[in-house]
Design a protein around this motif. Structure first.
Motif, PDB file in Angstrom:
ATOM      1  N   UNK A 159       0.781  -0.866  -0.078  1.00  0.00           N
ATOM      2  CA  UNK A 159      -0.267   0.165   0.282  1.00  0.00           C
ATOM      3  C   UNK A 159       0.773   1.017   0.147  1.00  0.00           C
ATOM      4  N   UNK A 160       0.041   2.423  -0.506  1.00  0.00           N
ATOM      5  CA  UNK A 160       1.363   3.530  -1.022  1.00  0.00           C
ATOM      6  C   UNK A 160       1.010   3.892   1.185  1.00  0.00           C
ATOM      7  N   UNK A 167       2.756  13.007  -2.548  1.00  0.00           N
ATOM      8  CA  UNK A 167       4.069  13.541  -3.428  1.00  0.00           C
ATOM      9  C   UNK A 167       3.465  13.505  -5.088  1.00  0.00           C
ATOM     10  N   UNK A 168       1.844  12.164  -4.945  1.00  0.00           N
ATOM     11  CA  UNK A 168       1.941  12.019  -5.797  1.00  0.00           C
ATOM     12  C   UNK A 168       0.646  12.423  -5.798  1.00  0.00           C
ATOM     13  N   UNK A 169       0.050  13.616  -5.156  1.00  0.00           N
ATOM     14  CA  UNK A 169      -0.722  14.428  -5.060  1.00  0.00           C
ATOM     15  C   UNK A 169      -0.409  15.903  -5.369  1.00  0.00           C
ATOM     16  N   UNK A 170       1.107  16.524  -5.417  1.00  0.00           N
ATOM     17  CA  UNK A 170       1.309  17.612  -5.585  1.00  0.00           C
ATOM     18  C   UNK A 170       2.190  18.522  -7.248  1.00  0.00           C
ATOM     19  N   UNK A 171       2.320  17.051  -8.126  1.00  0.00           N
ATOM     20  CA  UNK A 171       3.555  16.112  -7.413  1.00  0.00           C
ATOM     21  C   UNK A 171       4.708  16.052  -7.506  1.00  0.00           C
ATOM     22  N   UNK A 172       5.211  15.195  -6.249  1.00  0.00           N
ATOM     23  CA  UNK A 172       7.172  15.537  -6.434  1.00  0.00           C
ATOM     24  C   UNK A 172       7.298  14.649  -6.739  1.00  0.00           C
ATOM     25  N   UNK A 173       7.995  15.512  -8.056  1.00  0.00           N
ATOM     26  CA  UNK A 173       8.814  13.741  -8.923  1.00  0.00           C
ATOM     27  C   UNK A 173      10.084  13.897  -7.943  1.00  0.00           C
ATOM     28  N   UNK A 174      10.558  13.906  -7.295  1.00  0.00           N
ATOM     29  CA  UNK A 174      12.058  14.362  -7.335  1.00  0.00           C
ATOM     30  C   UNK A 174      11.854  12.565  -6.086  1.00  0.00           C
ATOM     31  N   UNK A 175      10.855  13.199  -4.846  1.00  0.00           N
ATOM     32  CA  UNK A 175      10.169  12.530  -3.721  1.00  0.00           C
ATOM     33  C   UNK A 175       9.863  11.690  -4.101  1.00  0.00           C
ATOM     34  N   UNK A 176       9.493  11.175  -5.416  1.00  0.00           N
ATOM     35  CA  UNK A 176       8.778   9.671  -6.276  1.00  0.00           C
ATOM     36  C   UNK A 176       9.622   8.733  -6.689  1.00  0.00           C
ATOM     37  N   UNK A 177      11.039   9.966  -7.284  1.00  0.00           N
ATOM     38  CA  UNK A 177      12.320   9.462  -7.743  1.00  0.00           C
ATOM     39  C   UNK A 177      12.637   8.078  -7.122  1.00  0.00           C
ATOM     40  N   UNK A 178      13.598   8.791  -5.838  1.00  0.00           N
ATOM     41  CA  UNK A 178      14.169   8.783  -4.363  1.00  0.00           C
ATOM     42  C   UNK A 178      13.911   6.597  -4.245  1.00  0.00           C
ATOM     43  N   UNK A 179      12.001   7.304  -3.674  1.00  0.00           N
ATOM     44  CA  UNK A 179      11.028   6.255  -3.325  1.00  0.00           C
ATOM     45  C   UNK A 179      11.801   4.784  -4.651  1.00  0.00           C
ATOM     46  N   UNK A 206      -4.135  18.226  -9.994  1.00  0.00           N
ATOM     47  CA  UNK A 206      -5.126  18.628  -8.412  1.00  0.00           C
ATOM     48  C   UNK A 206      -5.231  20.615  -9.074  1.00  0.00           C
ATOM     49  N   UNK A 207      -5.817  21.097  -8.671  1.00  0.00           N
ATOM     50  CA  UNK A 207      -5.890  22.556  -8.963  1.00  0.00           C
ATOM     51  C   UNK A 207      -4.573  23.371  -8.050  1.00  0.00           C
ATOM     52  N   UNK A 208      -4.860  24.483  -9.132  1.00  0.00           N
ATOM     53  CA  UNK A 208      -3.401  24.908  -8.479  1.00  0.00           C
ATOM     54  C   UNK A 208      -1.666  24.613  -7.827  1.00  0.00           C
ATOM     55  N   UNK A 209      -2.010  22.524  -8.188  1.00  0.00           N
ATOM     56  CA  UNK A 209      -0.167  22.042  -8.443  1.00  0.00           C
ATOM     57  C   UNK A 209       0.685  22.913  -9.216  1.00  0.00           C
ATOM     58  N   UNK A 210       2.456  23.108  -8.387  1.00  0.00           N
ATOM     59  CA  UNK A 210       3.143  23.168  -9.279  1.00  0.00           C
ATOM     60  C   UNK A 210       3.981  22.119  -9.678  1.00  0.00           C
ATOM     61  N   UNK A 211       3.312  21.881 -11.037  1.00  0.00           N
ATOM     62  CA  UNK A 211       4.072  21.306 -11.822  1.00  0.00           C
ATOM     63  C   UNK A 211       6.139  21.844 -13.045  1.00  0.00           C
TER      64      UNK A 211
END
Length: 722
Positions: A159-160, A167-179, A206-211
């Motif tokens: 399970x996540x 991190x998937x909601x933000x999305x925080x790609x650097x964190x997901x790559x570390x995982x 999500x609305x107002x996400x920083x991508x």
């Protein structure tokens, strides 16, 4: 002959066929496939519905295999909508008995599931005690296949964590790559409580996400390259990642920055405020899914296996990605999905709605589709224009019912034969059109000869559209219908009797209102107009004594009495008050009279007076401001004059519908630009204030003394700041 479509309950039909001849479910065709085998090739989830119905009425049909020795359980590998559906299917004892059955190559269903990495079916078959020691003719056991494809970790149902979900909601790609580097590539198969994997969650922006756009798209591409079949995996609601992707609101606001994983430390100022559809993120992600789909399709073709692309997968509500894109009002993705697979235009959901129904049933506040887009949809599946939904409405009737007259008119011109279909009350689209105020579309539809011939159709009560128009006091439509039927009426032998019947109906329906107000709702209109007129009277009465500029002391004369603008202010204020008072008197007369004919005339006169009072009130407001501001700030007075003049023009409904609504996207774009400019200004102000604060704190910071106390600590002077 009755036409059955996807999504229709065929249980009764299957029972009827089985009752007539139960052995028919075991008969193979020229390719060695029984009806049960054929049902397995249907699109999800309707394949399971048909298979369940056949097994319920004749379970012995599961014992028949095809020419390659494949059982129905073999054929369902890779085509099971969800884990729960697979578990329910194996509750049939005939299907349960096939869990260890081997085909001509010695493969059990678990062999096929492990080789194709169908995690849901692998988990289901293991839970139902399928043997792992069985070997095929190549000497490979199920256990070795599971170990070879490293399915142990996947089967643990990881399970996540809350941090990973965040991190998937933000999305925080650097964190997901570390995982992923820490847990391995199988981390991408982790699921949340709704059985959504990482790809599912990334597709929901999500609305107002920083991508960071390049990095985000590269990571999604990496996921699809490692596990291409994730694009077809469904969650508890039957949604694939593509369903979630096209469901994003194209008008959502996001902050986009260019860059990749080597440049993830982005400054806040590097992000650009944009809408989701302008950024191009949705189109880029859909293209990645298409490339992944083509790759899977080539692999399945090499194996001579049947493959249903994700564009045709239907969720728990029966919606394909095309349905979801239409609901989300995503025009760009709708065109692309239709180009990728035109077959999706002919699929219906659980409400028996085709994509054409969703186009015709859109609310008026949504941006309407262009004619060429609707033509492409009809060309993809022409029969869809004739199909009724669960309410018995075709796409054309649905459009007229909700008031989307523009789309309805286009559909009628493209498929005039479909316009002949009536609803459950035998009412044609002409009957429904009477309930809508626009006369423009009536003239437009009457230009088509096929559509004009439908004016004579009667509903269950024997009423034609002309009858309903008279009963609803729509005498503007009545006049158009009479002009259209002039030749028919002249050639008719009983024309005088026909006109008498019309007059009788008119007397029963009520008296004509110039503003289209039904006599049955006259009381409601009188009450509403009375409140509005009383408010206008109060406002104008107060403005007459609280004059702009004030009064001369000991005299009582207005200070600005010599100015022309002030004189216009006084006259328009008096006019607005008199008109609103006149409206109140008229409404009292309506309540006092019992003559309906006179009541309607007075009500129409009252509406005209009320509109004139509105105009006079606007003139009063703008001339009052002009008289007080022009001598001090001329530009402010001129702007006030222009804005109020524009307001008087925009009171007309025609101008609002024809000009303002089509330009709403332009207005929204300028609004976004204004917000972006304001954000930059605020950022600069904050930076300046921060710099000044730091400079001030640096000046006030106490300096250490030269001496030291007994414990070796430097003494500090106390600085008092006044």
């Amino acid at each position: 002959m009755t036409k059955f479509v996807h999504g229709e309950d065929m249980s009764s039909m299957i029972y009827f066929l089985v009752e007539k001849g139960s052995c028919v479910t075991c008969w193979p065709d020229a390719n060695g496939l029984t009806p049960l085998h054929r049902a397995a090739s249907l699109g999800m989830p309707f394949n399971i519905e048909v298979i369940r119905s056949i097994l319920y009425h004749f379970p012995q049909s599961a014992e028949v295999c095809d020419t390659l020795g494949n059982s129905i359980l073999h054929l369902l590998i890779g085509r099971m909508p969800s884990y729960l559906e697979g578990k329910n299917l194996l509750k049939f004892k005939e299907i349960f008995a096939l869990r260890n059955y081997q085909d001509q190559r010695g493969n059990t269903p678990l062999h096929i599931a492990a080789r194709s990495k169908d995690i849901n079916m692998v988990r289901v078959l293991l839970e139902f005690s399928t043997k792992l020691s069985i070997k095929n003719k190549e000497g490979i056991s199920v256990a070795s296949l599971i170990q070879q494809h490293n399915l142990h970790e996947v089967l643990r149902k990881r399970k996540l964590t809350p941090e990973e979900c965040k991190a998937t909601n933000k999305p925080n790609i650097s964190f997901l790559r570390e995982r992923m580097s820490k847990l391995g590539e199988d981390f991408l198969l982790s699921q949340d409580s709704k059985e959504r994997n990482v790809l599912h969650r990334l597709m929901e922006i999500k609305n107002e996400s920083h991508i960071i756009q390049d990095d985000f798209i590269d990571f999604v591409q990496q996921i699809l390259e490692k596990f291409p079949k994730l694009v077809c995996q469904t969650d508890v609601n039957g949604d694939t990642p593509i369903h979630i992707l096209v469901r994003n609101n194209p008008d959502s606001t996001i902050y986009v920055a260019s860059g990749n994983r080597t440049n993830t430390n982005q400054n806040v100022n590097d992000f650009i405020f944009s809408s989701l559809w302008r950024s191009g993120v949705l189109s880029a992600l859909l293209e990645l899914c298409n490339q992944c789909n083509l790759k899977i399709q080539r692999e399945e073709s090499a194996k001579e296996a049947r493959y249903d692309p994700p564009w045709l997968v239907q969720n728990a509500l029966g919606n394909t990605p095309l349905h979801e894109a239409l609901i989300a009002n995503n025009h760009v993705l709708v065109r692309r999905l239709l180009a990728l697979d035109r077959r999706s235009a002919g699929l219906v959901n659980k409400c028996k709605e085709t994509p054409l129904h969703l186009i015709g049933g859109r609310p008026m506040y949504m941006e309407q589709f262009k004619r060429k887009d609707i033509e492409l949809m009809v060309e993809a599946k022409a029969e869809a224009a004739y199909w009724p939904d669960q309410d018995g409405l075709t796409p054309i009737l649905r459009a007229f019912q909700v008031g989307d007259l523009s789309t309805a008119t286009i559909l009628c011109s493209i498929s005039p034969e479909a316009a002949k279909i009536c609803d459950a009350n035998d009412q044609s689209f002409w009957h429904l059109l009477v309930n809508h105020p626009s006369i423009y579309y009536v003239h437009l539809l009457l230009q088509n000869q096929t559509l004009r011939e439908l004016l004579g159709l009667k509903d269950k009560n024997g009423d034609t559209p002309l009858h309903l128009a008279i009963q609803e006091n729509r005498f503007d439509i009545v006049q158009v219908f009479l002009d259209t039927w002039e030749r028919e009426r002249e050639s008719s032998r009983g024309r005088h009797r026909w006109l008498v019947d019309l007059l009788d109906l008119q007397n029963k329906a009520g008296v004509r209102s110039m503003w289209g107000i039904p006599t049955s709702q006259m009381k409601t209109y009188v009450n509403t107009m009375g409140i509005i007129a009383a408010l206008l009277t109060t406002i104008t009465f107060t403005a007459a004594f609280a004059v702009p500029g004030g009064l001369i002391e000991n005299v009582g004369t207005p200070v600005l009495i010599e100015r022309v603008a002030f004189q216009v202010f006084m006259i328009s204020d008096e006019l607005a008050m008199c008109l609103s008072m006149m409206v109140l008197f008229c409404l009292l007369w309506i309540m006092a009279t019992n003559n309906r004919h006179n009541s309607v005339k007075i009500l129409d006169f009252s509406v005209t007076l009320l509109l004139a009072s509105f105009y006079a009130t606007i003139v009063t407001f703008m001339t009052g401001l002009f008289a007080t501001l022009f001598s001090v700030k001329p530009w402010t007075a001129i702007v006030t004059l222009i804005l109020c003049s524009l307001l008087m023009l925009l009171v007309h409904k025609y101008l609002v519908i024809k000009f303002l609504i089509p330009f709403k996207n332009v207005i929204r774009y300028f609004f976004w630009m204004f917000l972006r400019f304001a954000r930059k200004i605020c950022t600069k102000i904050i930076k300046w204030c921060t710099a000044m604060a730091r400079k001030f704190i640096g000046c006030c910071k106490p300096k250490p003394s030269n001496g030291a106390d007994g414990q070796g600590r430097t003494r500090q002077r106390s600085v008092i700041i006044v």
